[in-house]
Each structure stands twice: as C-alpha cells, then as structure tokens.
Write an enzyme that holds these catalytic residues in place. Structure first.
Site, PDB file in Angstrom:
ATOM      1  N   HIS A   1       0.821  -1.218   0.000  1.00  0.00           N
ATOM      2  CA  HIS A   1       0.000   0.000   0.000  1.00  0.00           C
ATOM      3  C   HIS A   1       0.857   1.271   0.000  1.00  0.00           C
ATOM      4  O   HIS A   1       0.311   2.368  -0.201  1.00  0.00           O
ATOM      5  CB  HIS A   1      -0.929   0.046   1.207  1.00  0.00           C
ATOM      6  CG  HIS A   1      -2.001  -0.994   1.190  1.00  0.00           C
ATOM      7  ND1 HIS A   1      -2.824  -1.198   0.110  1.00  0.00           N
ATOM      8  CD2 HIS A   1      -2.387  -1.905   2.136  1.00  0.00           C
ATOM      9  CE1 HIS A   1      -3.671  -2.190   0.378  1.00  0.00           C
ATOM     10  NE2 HIS A   1      -3.417  -2.630   1.598  1.00  0.00           N
TER      11      HIS A   1
ATOM     12  N   ASP B   1      -3.240 -10.483  -2.416  1.00  0.00           N
ATOM     13  CA  ASP B   1      -3.805  -9.971  -1.166  1.00  0.00           C
ATOM     14  C   ASP B   1      -5.279  -9.619  -1.370  1.00  0.00           C
ATOM     15  O   ASP B   1      -5.709  -9.321  -2.489  1.00  0.00           O
ATOM     16  CB  ASP B   1      -3.026  -8.722  -0.765  1.00  0.00           C
ATOM     17  CG  ASP B   1      -3.241  -8.294   0.674  1.00  0.00           C
ATOM     18  OD1 ASP B   1      -2.396  -8.606   1.512  1.00  0.00           O
ATOM     19  OD2 ASP B   1      -4.253  -7.622   0.952  1.00  0.00           O
TER      20      ASP B   1
ATOM     21  N   HIS C   1      -6.629  -6.980  -0.419  1.00  0.00           N
ATOM     22  CA  HIS C   1      -6.663  -5.556  -0.720  1.00  0.00           C
ATOM     23  C   HIS C   1      -5.811  -5.273  -1.960  1.00  0.00           C
ATOM     24  O   HIS C   1      -4.732  -5.834  -2.115  1.00  0.00           O
ATOM     25  CB  HIS C   1      -6.095  -4.742   0.458  1.00  0.00           C
ATOM     26  CG  HIS C   1      -6.756  -5.020   1.762  1.00  0.00           C
ATOM     27  ND1 HIS C   1      -6.231  -5.900   2.698  1.00  0.00           N
ATOM     28  CD2 HIS C   1      -7.915  -4.542   2.302  1.00  0.00           C
ATOM     29  CE1 HIS C   1      -7.033  -5.939   3.757  1.00  0.00           C
ATOM     30  NE2 HIS C   1      -8.059  -5.126   3.537  1.00  0.00           N
TER      31      HIS C   1
ATOM     32  N   ASP D   1      -4.798 -12.637   3.496  1.00  0.00           N
ATOM     33  CA  ASP D   1      -6.029 -12.179   4.142  1.00  0.00           C
ATOM     34  C   ASP D   1      -7.265 -12.395   3.273  1.00  0.00           C
ATOM     35  O   ASP D   1      -8.372 -12.008   3.672  1.00  0.00           O
ATOM     36  CB  ASP D   1      -5.919 -10.715   4.568  1.00  0.00           C
ATOM     37  CG  ASP D   1      -5.256  -9.838   3.530  1.00  0.00           C
ATOM     38  OD1 ASP D   1      -4.960 -10.320   2.421  1.00  0.00           O
ATOM     39  OD2 ASP D   1      -5.022  -8.645   3.828  1.00  0.00           O
TER      40      ASP D   1
END
Length: 307
Positions: free
Chosen positions: A126, A163, A165, A244
C-alpha cells in the site's frame, strides 16, 4: 538447490498498539509453522540487512523518505494515518523488510538460490511513491523489483499480488512502466477503494466480488493472469503474498483456502520455469488471522520449493 528464507527478529519490535491486526505475532506464527513442518530445514535461513536510502529512493520520493526519518519517534508513537503509526523501532523494521526483499533478489539473480520467501513486516504494497498508508511504509517488493531492473539490468519483471486488498502502492509506483507487468486480485468495493480502473496498460487487475471463493480466483488466474504472463515473458517473478483473502480471515470477505494458495503458486512456478529460469522472490503482505496465515504461508512456501 535449496530455497532461501529471509527475516530478522528486529521486525517484531515494530508495533502499532494493543489489538492492532498488523502485530509482531504474525512473523512468529509463520516462522513457527515453517519450523514445525520441517521446511526451514531445507532452506537457507538468512538474517536480513537493512535497505539503503539509495535503494529505497528508486521507488519513493526523497522528500517522503526524509519525512519518515524525521518523524521516527524516540518514544511513544507517531501517527501517519488512522491505521498506520511509527514507534521507535518502526523505521529499522521497515528498512529491514525492504532490505530482505532486495537481498533475496541478489541471491536469486546471482544463482545462490532459485526461490526465496521473505517473512517480513511491516508489509509494503500500500506504500505509494509519496506516502505511507494501510500499515505500509516502504514498498518492499517494488524496491526489490527496482533493484532487479536498475542494479542487475533485467528488462522484464512481473509482480503478482493476491492480497485481499488491492496493491495500490505497487500500481502507483509502476503503472505505465513497460518493464513491469502487475497481475492482481482483490475484493471489489473495499479498501483501498482502487484497482478496478487500471492506471496503466501494464496492469492486469481482477476485482472479485465479496464471498468469491477458490473457483472464481482460479478462473481469474487461468483466464487473465496466465495469458498475460506468458505473453510478457518475465525474466523474474515477484509475489506480494497476502493471505487475508482466506476464508477464516475477517479482515476481508473472500473465501480462499490453503489449497488455492498452493495452486496459484504452482502455476506461477510453471511460468517462472518457462520464462524466468525459475526465479521467484515472494514477500509477505497481509494475513491477520494467525492460524490461517501460518497454514497458508506454509502451503505457499512448500509449493515455492516444488514439494
């Protein structure tokens, strides 16, 4: 040839407060599972060295780097956003996390190993060129990719991010760079609220609706990622290995399981064997339910090792 494992105990000293999901126990859970499975007995166990400012500056603005150094607290915490803060050990941990990925790249390109897994925190995908966010400070995998391109002279590298995200930081850094192909999946309409409109032609972003499971994930890999990867013919693969998206991880709402992570790693290994001399560096990103994180990372590493 033995695979390699990169980590450092000082990464556990970075912490962002009681109850924060990105906790030091994440590294211990993964390492303990790899030890208990016996996989670490068949890996080079390497203590990471910190990245240099020059190496970080390949993917981050120098003013941003200066700000992180200036804001590193002598005590307590310094908040960068509501979810991301620094304690006195954060800067060292972030430099070690990026350094692990860079050193793993050296090992793989120099032929000391063919596959490497970096059990690191803080995560990185990120972190954009100019800012920290989403628990991330330096973009570990992008720093390693830039090292492969700029220092070692590779011409084409691929980044695969699974991921839950979207890896907005990695996209921010490499969008439009024709030396890089990024393939990602992520949960749609979810933090960081990006990815569904790619920022460059070198981005293969596949958003999955919430409650998607392994069947939808495997279809995305088979129909979107693999054709693009084979057409690109990467000389090395890098993986942002976030776990995740697991069914048991309540950070998101996808339904992958260990077998899905092993399956995608097998497919990526086939791409690497065909185009990249088998070369892969994988870096831990998300994964916050400790049990499913440990099991999934173990399945991923076992597949990386060809077992």
């Amino acid at each position: 040839m033995l695979a390699a494992y990169f980590s450092h105990p000082s990464m556990r000293q970075h912490e962002m407060g009681p109850g924060h999901p990105e906790c030091p126990e994440r590294l211990s859970a993964v390492q303990d599972r790899l030890l208990g499975s016996g996989l670490l007995d068949y890996m080079h166990d390497v203590t990471a060295r910190p990245a240099t400012r020059e190496q970080i500056a390949r993917v981050h603005d120098t003013l941003y780097i200066d700000e992180l150094f200036a804001h590193s607290p002598a005590e307590g915490r310094h908040n960068l956003d509501p979810d991301t803060s620094m304690n006195p050990h954060t800067l060292e941990a972030a430099l070690l996390a990026a350094g692990a990925a860079i050193e793993a790249t050296d090992w793989v390109i120099q032929g000391q190993t063919q596959r490497a897994f970096c059990n690191v925190r803080p995560p990185g995908h990120h972190a954009e060129r100019h800012q920290a966010m989403g628990f991330c400070f330096f973009n570990n995998v992008c720093a390693a990719m830039a090292h492969a391109l700029e220092h070692h002279g590779l011409e084409r590298v691929a980044l695969i991010d699974f991921d839950v995200h979207h890896g907005n930081g990695s996209e921010d850094i490499f969008a439009g760079d024709d030396r890089v192909l990024m393939c990602s999946i992520f949960q749609t309409n979810f933090y960081p609220w990006s990815g569904e409109v790619p920022k460059g032609p070198n981005m293969v972003n596949v958003g999955l609706p919430e409650r998607s499971r392994g069947e939808q994930f495997r279809e995305a890999v088979t129909t979107r990622w693999l054709p693009a990867l084979h057409a690109f013919r990467p000389q090395m693969l890098f993986i942002s290995a976030g776990f995740d998206a697991h069914l048991e991880d309540d950070m998101g709402n996808l339904g992958l399981v260990e077998a899905d992570y092993a399956w995608v790693t097998d497919r990526l290994g086939e791409v690497a064997d065909q185009h990249a001399q088998g070369r892969i560096v994988s870096c831990l990103e998300g994964g916050y339910d400790l049990s499913s994180l440990a099991r999934s990372a173990c399945a991923h590493v076992k597949s990386l090792m060809g077992l």
